[in-house]
Design a protein around this motif. Structure first.
Motif, PDB file in Angstrom:
ATOM      1  N   ARG A 164       0.898  -1.403   0.090  1.00  0.00           N
ATOM      2  CA  ARG A 164      -0.070  -0.139  -0.024  1.00  0.00           C
ATOM      3  C   ARG A 164       0.819   1.421  -0.037  1.00  0.00           C
ATOM      4  NH1 ARG A 164      -5.439   0.805   3.502  1.00  0.00           N
ATOM      5  NH2 ARG A 164      -6.075  -0.620   1.259  1.00  0.00           N
ATOM      6  N   TYR A 165       0.389   2.118  -0.634  1.00  0.00           N
ATOM      7  CA  TYR A 165       0.973   3.512  -0.681  1.00  0.00           C
ATOM      8  C   TYR A 165      -0.090   4.648  -0.608  1.00  0.00           C
ATOM      9  CZ  TYR A 165       4.957   1.229  -3.656  1.00  0.00           C
ATOM     10  OH  TYR A 165       5.802   0.400  -3.962  1.00  0.00           O
ATOM     11  N   THR A 166       0.412   5.604   0.244  1.00  0.00           N
ATOM     12  CA  THR A 166      -0.655   6.820   0.603  1.00  0.00           C
ATOM     13  C   THR A 166      -0.139   7.901   0.206  1.00  0.00           C
ATOM     14  OG1 THR A 166      -1.269   5.685   2.796  1.00  0.00           O
ATOM     15  CG2 THR A 166      -1.550   7.872   2.545  1.00  0.00           C
ATOM     16  N   LEU A 186       2.792   5.951 -10.092  1.00  0.00           N
ATOM     17  CA  LEU A 186       1.864   6.034  -8.965  1.00  0.00           C
ATOM     18  C   LEU A 186       1.159   7.161  -8.810  1.00  0.00           C
ATOM     19  CD1 LEU A 186       3.623   3.468  -6.628  1.00  0.00           C
ATOM     20  CD2 LEU A 186       1.418   3.197  -7.836  1.00  0.00           C
ATOM     21  N   GLU A 234      -1.503   8.242 -11.223  1.00  0.00           N
ATOM     22  CA  GLU A 234      -2.834   7.710 -11.045  1.00  0.00           C
ATOM     23  C   GLU A 234      -3.648   8.455 -10.062  1.00  0.00           C
ATOM     24  OE1 GLU A 234      -2.092   3.617  -9.841  1.00  0.00           O
ATOM     25  OE2 GLU A 234      -0.869   3.073 -11.522  1.00  0.00           O
ATOM     26  N   VAL A 235      -3.114   9.098  -8.989  1.00  0.00           N
ATOM     27  CA  VAL A 235      -3.879   9.922  -8.235  1.00  0.00           C
ATOM     28  C   VAL A 235      -3.970  11.137  -8.677  1.00  0.00           C
ATOM     29  CG1 VAL A 235      -3.212  11.054  -5.928  1.00  0.00           C
ATOM     30  CG2 VAL A 235      -2.177   8.934  -6.193  1.00  0.00           C
ATOM     31  N   ALA A 260      -7.175  10.544 -11.037  1.00  0.00           N
ATOM     32  CA  ALA A 260      -8.278  10.472 -10.108  1.00  0.00           C
ATOM     33  C   ALA A 260      -8.982  11.591  -9.932  1.00  0.00           C
ATOM     34  CB  ALA A 260      -8.004   9.649  -8.927  1.00  0.00           C
ATOM     35  N   MET A 304       4.064   9.289  -2.902  1.00  0.00           N
ATOM     36  CA  MET A 304       3.551   8.216  -2.219  1.00  0.00           C
ATOM     37  C   MET A 304       4.325   7.508  -1.172  1.00  0.00           C
ATOM     38  SD  MET A 304       0.785   7.970  -4.216  1.00  0.00           S
ATOM     39  CE  MET A 304      -0.144   6.512  -4.404  1.00  0.00           C
ATOM     40  N   ARG A 334      -7.074   8.801  -1.872  1.00  0.00           N
ATOM     41  CA  ARG A 334      -7.117   7.658  -1.324  1.00  0.00           C
ATOM     42  C   ARG A 334      -5.674   6.924  -1.481  1.00  0.00           C
ATOM     43  NH1 ARG A 334     -12.913   5.276  -3.511  1.00  0.00           N
ATOM     44  NH2 ARG A 334     -14.328   6.936  -2.340  1.00  0.00           N
ATOM     45  N   THR A 345      -3.291   3.646  -2.473  1.00  0.00           N
ATOM     46  CA  THR A 345      -3.288   2.861  -3.593  1.00  0.00           C
ATOM     47  C   THR A 345      -2.576   1.669  -3.236  1.00  0.00           C
ATOM     48  OG1 THR A 345      -3.113   4.825  -5.171  1.00  0.00           O
ATOM     49  CG2 THR A 345      -2.057   2.442  -6.003  1.00  0.00           C
ATOM     50  N   ASP A 346      -3.455   0.424  -3.564  1.00  0.00           N
ATOM     51  CA  ASP A 346      -2.837  -0.822  -3.570  1.00  0.00           C
ATOM     52  C   ASP A 346      -2.164  -1.337  -4.643  1.00  0.00           C
ATOM     53  OD1 ASP A 346      -3.497  -0.673  -0.823  1.00  0.00           O
ATOM     54  OD2 ASP A 346      -4.959  -2.183  -0.879  1.00  0.00           O
ATOM     55  N   VAL A 347      -1.060  -1.997  -4.574  1.00  0.00           N
ATOM     56  CA  VAL A 347      -0.425  -2.613  -5.655  1.00  0.00           C
ATOM     57  C   VAL A 347      -0.237  -3.935  -5.598  1.00  0.00           C
ATOM     58  CG1 VAL A 347       1.600  -2.857  -7.274  1.00  0.00           C
ATOM     59  CG2 VAL A 347       0.847  -0.610  -6.388  1.00  0.00           C
TER      60      VAL A 347
END
Length: 308
Positions: A171-173, A206, A209-210, A213, A243, A265, A267-269
């Motif tokens: 997981r990345y925040t 990554l 992608e944020v 969104a 991230m 949110r 992101t789960d990889v």
């Protein structure tokens, strides 16, 4: 002649020479490593190319395998592993053979949950772990080329000749310093188009992608910090947002050195373990060590991620 028949007819010394050329980059360097003359290296490769009926090596600097040569690189490395294991098992001969285990992982994996694997391999006699660092979205390419025996990858489809199994989710925040967030406040959220961003390297998407969104594109200022530790430190020092790994985000919670970006949110990889379909004790042991480390530290795999 079928592909299997061709493989069976190839000379092991020629295959090893092909592998060494791609590892060393030149015919002369391969000759020094193999303790033969450059002329002998050329003769072996020409003979191998005649047997295969195709050009196998690009005579560039450095030398690289052609598309036709890549399957033979894989075969050569598989044969090397099996011969090394066989020699190592003959303990009464005093063999000095070392079993090489080449794997590719992403930098965040190497810096976090993969470390118990290193601890375990450290206890194995005459085994060399050779790690290549590559983004998880690209690591399966190293398997296709025959560069490595196994890979931690985000690719769920097995490379030809490989098996694949899910390991778990990392997981990345999205996070930044409170001061950076305040400088780029926009209503209840933030101004994504203006706040500086940090990426690991040119393959790190990554953060993109944020942004997508939130209907945004990259800001004018994008920093590049190609180190897991220093990437985190750069975020902590306010260079930009990026991230954060679970462990990094949790470590910053108490001090509020960094905080999650408002409205963004995690992101789960999903990560997978791909390895050659090969009857190898060393590769089996490495795979089991990876499974144990993943079970202990990665987030659990979703039910629809089945072993393949």
């Amino acid at each position: 002649m079928s592909e299997n028949a061709v493989m069976a007819a190839l000379d092991p010394n020629q295959l090893e020479t092909l592998v060494v050329i791609t590892e060393e980059g030149t015919f002369d360097a391969a000759a020094r490593r193999l303790h033969i003359t450059p002329s002998a290296v050329s003769q072996r490769i020409r003979a191998l190319e005649r047997a295969a009926g195709q050009v196998l090596v690009r005579r560039t600097t450095p030398c690289t395998a052609t598309d036709a040569g890549e399957p033979l690189i894989r075969q050569g490395r598989q044969l090397r592993l099996l011969l090394a294991e066989a020699a190592a098992s003959l303990s009464d001969t005093g063999s000095e053979t070392v079993v090489d285990l080449s794997v590719v992982v992403n930098a965040d994996t190497l810096a976090t949950w993969f470390r118990p694997v290193i601890d375990e391999v450290a206890t194995w006699d005459r085994t060399a772990l050779r790690i290549t660092v590559e983004d998880q979205g690209y690591s399966a390419d190293a398997l296709r080329r025959g560069d490595v025996l196994a890979a931690v990858t985000s690719e769920p489809r097995p490379v030809q000749g490989c098996t694949v199994e899910p390991l778990g989710r990392i997981r990345y925040t999205p996070g930044a310093t409170p001061a950076l967030i305040e400088r780029h406040r926009k209503g209840r959220g933030i101004d994504w188009s203006a706040m500086p961003m940090i990426v690991y390297n040119e393959k790190d998407h990554l953060q993109d992608e944020v942004l997508a969104a939130h209907g945004a594109t990259r800001p004018p200022v994008v920093h590049r910090v190609p180190s897991t530790h220093d990437f985190h430190e750069a975020i902590r020092r306010g260079l930009g947002w990026g991230m954060l790994l679970d462990a990094q985000a949790e470590a910053d919670v108490g001090s509020r050195t960094t905080v999650p970006l408002p409205g963004a949110r995690p992101t789960d990889v999903q990560l997978f373990w791909q390895r050659w379909r090969l009857d190898s004790i060393a590769l089996d042991d490495l795979s089991e060590a990876v499974r144990r480390a993943a079970r202990a530290q990665l987030r659990r795999t979703r039910k629809n991620d089945q072993r393949r």
